[in-house]
Design a protein around this motif. Structure first.
Motif, short mmCIF file in Angstrom:
data_model
loop_
_atom_site.label_atom_id
_atom_site.label_comp_id
_atom_site.label_asym_id
_atom_site.label_seq_id
_atom_site.Cartn_x
_atom_site.Cartn_y
_atom_site.Cartn_z
N UNK A 132 0.83 -1.21 0.00
CA UNK A 132 0.00 0.00 0.00
C UNK A 132 0.86 1.25 0.00
N UNK A 133 1.99 1.21 0.70
CA UNK A 133 2.92 2.34 0.69
C UNK A 133 3.53 2.57 -0.69
N UNK A 134 3.91 1.49 -1.35
CA UNK A 134 4.45 1.61 -2.70
C UNK A 134 3.42 2.20 -3.66
N UNK A 135 2.18 1.71 -3.58
CA UNK A 135 1.13 2.18 -4.49
C UNK A 135 0.84 3.66 -4.27
N UNK A 168 1.27 5.37 -10.71
CA UNK A 168 1.17 5.19 -12.15
C UNK A 168 2.09 4.10 -12.69
N UNK A 169 3.33 4.10 -12.28
CA UNK A 169 4.30 3.18 -12.86
C UNK A 169 4.90 2.20 -11.85
N UNK A 170 4.54 2.31 -10.59
CA UNK A 170 5.04 1.39 -9.58
C UNK A 170 6.53 1.58 -9.32
N UNK A 171 7.10 0.65 -8.57
CA UNK A 171 8.53 0.73 -8.22
C UNK A 171 9.39 -0.01 -9.24
N UNK A 231 0.65 -6.87 -5.83
CA UNK A 231 2.04 -6.90 -6.29
C UNK A 231 2.18 -6.24 -7.67
N UNK A 232 1.25 -6.54 -8.58
CA UNK A 232 1.30 -5.91 -9.90
C UNK A 232 1.11 -4.40 -9.79
N UNK A 270 -1.02 1.11 -10.97
CA UNK A 270 -2.45 0.81 -10.91
C UNK A 270 -3.06 0.60 -12.30
N UNK A 271 -2.68 1.35 -13.33
CA UNK A 271 -3.26 1.09 -14.66
C UNK A 271 -3.03 -0.33 -15.16
N UNK A 272 -1.91 -0.93 -14.77
CA UNK A 272 -1.63 -2.30 -15.20
C UNK A 272 -2.64 -3.28 -14.63
#
Length: 359
Positions: free
Chosen positions: A217-220, A225-228, A279-280, A286-288
């Motif tokens: 949740x912290x990463x998101x 938009x593009x994640x880590x 994870x994705x 999030x768009x993925x």
């Protein structure tokens, strides 16, 4: 995607039954290896086959607690974790059911009693070995999913009005054998399973999964938009609160240290979130996940469309079999999606990605 394309080519060239037969043969061998691992309580030394090093005192090895406080390893087969092994075993059981019904539904009149009995014995032996290994993985999600999905499968398939009596007999017999064998094994290992299925909030696995979800949740929130970056969930732990600091806020200092053990120094505590959708979203944005959900809805829509394309009264015996084949494929797909809520191996492991492509 390349693996899925390759599987499709092989199926066209060699026949889907032949391909499933090779897969089932391999899984029966894997099941025997897993059963032996559980009873000897260590690995079998199959390093050339990439068997994991196993032992009840080794850190990071999946175990169950038994009466008296001792630990026993779960069945691994040649997989990196019992949960991955459990999903492959469930897929093998559904494919075994598919092959049994294929031989006994398309041309039921040509099946003599002797041939039917031979196929039933082979089906029972294969299912028994696979199911024995499935129970010994002690995968909570897999065991619950097996009962629920097989029950729904039985209701959907066996309740079709167009089935002839001999076809209904084959379906009922096959699924009844699966259920009887499963519950006999559950009864045999009832003490070990009762402890395993008694999920408490203070269990290590539950606490760690909560921590991993908080990290995701912290990463998101930080990278919506593009994640880590794909494959960087574990590498990005430096951006987050350490496990010891996190659990020290929610538990006493003593309990936090006991929960973590040597996980931080050994490194095994740093894992991806045990939810493939989170994870994705964490790694690819999030768009993925939105694209993934659109693909899932489209795939299920194709099945529903085909399901209603032919009425019950018009279906031949071969069309009945195709209906059962499509239903089997749908249930394997739904099993994959359901497992994705509780694990990450379809995204992070080679075996998981290959199984997703296979399905």
């Amino acid at each position: 995607f390349l693996f899925a394309w390759y599987i499709k080519r092989i199926a066209r060239a060699e026949g889907i039954g032949t391909m499933f037969g090779f897969f089932l043969s391999g899984m029966v061998v894997q099941a025997v290896i897993g059963i032996l691992q559980f009873f000897v309580q260590h690995d079998l030394g199959l390093r050339l086959l990439k068997e994991s090093e196993l032992g009840p005192v080794l850190a990071g090895v999946a175990k169950i607690s038994v009466h008296g406080g001792s630990a026993m390893i779960r069945a691994y087969g040649l997989f990196p974790h019992p949960n991955i092994f459990a999903f492959f075993l469930m897929a093998a059981l559904f494919l075994l059911l598919y092959l049994f019904l294929e031989k006994n539904i398309v041309e039921p009149r040509s099946n003599s009693n002797a041939l039917w009995q031979k196929r039933t014995v082979l089906f029972s032996v294969g299912a028994g070995i696979l199911m024995f290994a499935l129970v010994l993985t002690f995968s909570r999600v897999a065991l619950v999913a097996y009962v629920v999905f097989l029950s729904i499968f039985f209701v959907i398939v066996a309740s079709r009005a167009h089935l002839k009596r001999i076809q209904q007999r084959n379906i009922v017999c096959a699924i009844a054998l699966l259920f009887v064998c499963f519950f006999l094994l559950i009864l045999l290992f009832r003490h070990e399973l009762s402890d395993r299925l008694d999920v408490l909030f203070d269990d290590q696995s539950v606490q760690l999964r909560s921590y991993y979800s908080t990290v995701a949740e912290g990463y998101i929130a930080a990278h919506p938009l593009f994640g880590v970056g794909i494959g960087h969930f574990v590498a990005s732990y430096g951006e987050t609160e350490s496990p010891l600091a996190y659990f020290s806020r929610t538990l006493s200092a003593e309990n936090a240290k006991s929960l973590i053990g040597d996980g931080m120094s050994a490194g095994w505590i740093y894992q991806p979130v045990h939810n493939v959708y989170l994870l994705i979203a964490s790694e690819a944005g999030v768009p993925s996940v939105g694209i993934l959900f659109a693909a899932i809805v489209s795939a299920i829509g194709v099945f529903i469309k085909k399901r209603h394309s032919v009425s019950d009264t018009e279906m031949t015996e071969r069309e009945i079999f195709y209906y059962i084949a499509r239903t089997t494929a749908l249930f394997l797909f739904l099993l994959l999606l359901f497992h994705g809520l509780f694990d990450h191996f379809f995204w992070t492991s080679q075996q998981g990605r290959m199984m997703a492509g296979f399905i």
